[in-house]
Design an enzyme around this catalytic site. Structure first.
Site, mmCIF file in Angstrom:
data_model
loop_
_atom_site.group_PDB
_atom_site.id
_atom_site.type_symbol
_atom_site.label_atom_id
_atom_site.label_comp_id
_atom_site.label_asym_id
_atom_site.label_seq_id
_atom_site.Cartn_x
_atom_site.Cartn_y
_atom_site.Cartn_z
ATOM 1 N N LYS A 52 0.846 -1.201 0.000
ATOM 2 C CA LYS A 52 0.000 0.000 0.000
ATOM 3 C C LYS A 52 0.881 1.250 0.000
ATOM 4 C CE LYS A 52 -3.866 -2.310 2.277
ATOM 5 N NZ LYS A 52 -4.628 -2.563 3.501
ATOM 6 N N GLN A 96 -4.463 -1.582 9.810
ATOM 7 C CA GLN A 96 -4.456 -2.900 9.179
ATOM 8 C C GLN A 96 -5.034 -3.955 10.123
ATOM 9 O OE1 GLN A 96 -3.700 -3.274 5.988
ATOM 10 N NE2 GLN A 96 -3.963 -5.475 5.923
ATOM 11 N N ASP A 119 -10.744 3.000 4.245
ATOM 12 C CA ASP A 119 -11.065 1.574 4.177
ATOM 13 C C ASP A 119 -12.577 1.364 4.038
ATOM 14 O OD1 ASP A 119 -9.041 -0.339 4.177
ATOM 15 O OD2 ASP A 119 -8.634 -0.092 6.323
HETATM 16 N N1 GUN Z 1 -6.930 -6.775 6.296
HETATM 17 C C1 GUN Z 1 -7.266 -7.456 5.174
HETATM 18 N N2 GUN Z 1 -7.777 -6.620 4.245
HETATM 19 C C2 GUN Z 1 -7.748 -5.383 4.787
HETATM 20 C C3 GUN Z 1 -8.137 -4.101 4.304
HETATM 21 O O1 GUN Z 1 -8.634 -3.917 3.176
HETATM 22 N N3 GUN Z 1 -7.945 -3.064 5.175
HETATM 23 C C4 GUN Z 1 -7.426 -3.241 6.416
HETATM 24 N N4 GUN Z 1 -7.297 -2.168 7.184
HETATM 25 N N5 GUN Z 1 -7.064 -4.416 6.889
HETATM 26 C C5 GUN Z 1 -7.222 -5.485 6.070
#
Ligand code: GUN
Length: 294
Positions: A52, A96, A119
């Site tokens: 990311k 995350q 998100d």
């Molecule tokens: N864990 C797995 N997918 C995601 C996501 O799209 N965002 C976040 N914050 N954690 C995740």
């Protein structure tokens, strides 16, 4: 069978984002800025967050990764979130998941200012999404919708079967595909661990979205001829064959399901790349103030 190629779509969308980010940087006098908080040392989470951050840099965003040891207190984490909420130079904030057991993910999700919740996990964004109002859409479902749009796949009136009801993918995907929108307007079945006759349910799907987190869970005998198959799985297994030391597998038995599908996403090179694009688009929209005026 045609491939829903995440590489092709993501590189095109990223070009558009790069152009818009440069324009916006001139207007704002700073770059769009995403902060990602990572707690602990989960291997998958480390890889995703690094990717990311790298993608943010590629499109001309600023990115900050804040890391905590797995034993950080919930209080300390919430304090940092409040600080970021109040910082006008930060547009988007993600924490995350998964988090260590002693931290309540619901508390953390609700602590993030919904206007910075790129998100799209905050109940305000989820509620607004269900009502077809401007909001941040969770990155993976958003990326899948962009992919369907890119390939001009008509979803209206089709039967969509989603396997897995997670907050991150299955559940929001069921809302998006059922909405009166384009893509959308499907008749949606959301299947899960208590679903009876799963195979028969999945066989009904003109569109099948596999988001269960189990390698090769969806097999050819579960998929009808001509189905559109979207594989959300990113299952990591150790491997001596690759430089990274692991290999990725989807939730779909690609080799055999591809023989029946009209369209299918590969793993890797499919939905994973689109998830990043969904997050980048949300971050750009947060910086522009298009979803929630600044
Ligand atoms: N864990 C797995 N997918 C995601 C996501 O799209 N965002 C976040 N914050 N954690 C995740």
């Amino acid at each position: 069978m045609k491939l829903l190629d995440g590489k092709e779509v993501s590189s095109k969308v990223k070009e558009d984002i790069t152009r818009e980010a440069a324009e916006l940087t001139k207007q704002l006098g700073r770059k769009p800025h995403l902060v990602a908080i990572l707690v602990g040392n989960d291997g998958g989470s480390e890889t995703y967050v690094a990717s990311k951050m790298r993608n943010c840099e590629q499109v001309g965003f600023e990115s900050t990764n804040i890391r905590y040891d797995a034993d950080v207190t919930e209080e300390e984490l919430l304090k940092k979130i409040a600080e970021i909420n109040g910082d006008p130079n930060i547009d988007g904030l993600i924490v995350q998941l998964p988090l260590p057991k002693h931290i309540d993910p619901e508390k953390v999700t609700e602590a993030i200012d919904y206007k910075k919740d790129v998100d799209g996990f905050h109940p305000i964004n989820l509620g607004r999404m269900q009502r077809n109002l401007p909001c941040f859409i969770p990155a993976t479902p958003y990326g899948i919708m962009l992919m369907l749009e890119h390939y001009g796949i008509d979803t209206a009136g089709k039967k969509a079967v989603i396997v897995g009801r997670s907050n991150i993918v299955g559940s929001p995907m069921s809302i998006l595909l059922a909405r009166n929108s384009n893509p959308g307007n499907c008749t949606v079945t959301l299947t899960h661990s208590r679903t009876k006759n799963l195979k028969e349910e999945v066989l009904q799907g003109d569109i099948v979205v596999a988001a269960i987190g189990k390698k090769n869970f969806v097999t050819a005998d579960m998929v009808k001829d001509g189905a559109i198959v979207i594989d959300v799985g990113i299952n990591r297994e150790n491997s001596s064959e690759t430089k990274s030391g692991f290999k990725l597998y989807g939730d779909v038995d690609f080799e055999n399901v591809a023989q029946k599908a009209s369209w299918i996403t590969p793993v890797p090179g499919g939905v994973g790349l689109m998830t990043i694009v969904g997050l980048l688009k949300n971050t750009l929209e947060a910086a522009k103030g298009t979803v929630y005026p600044k």
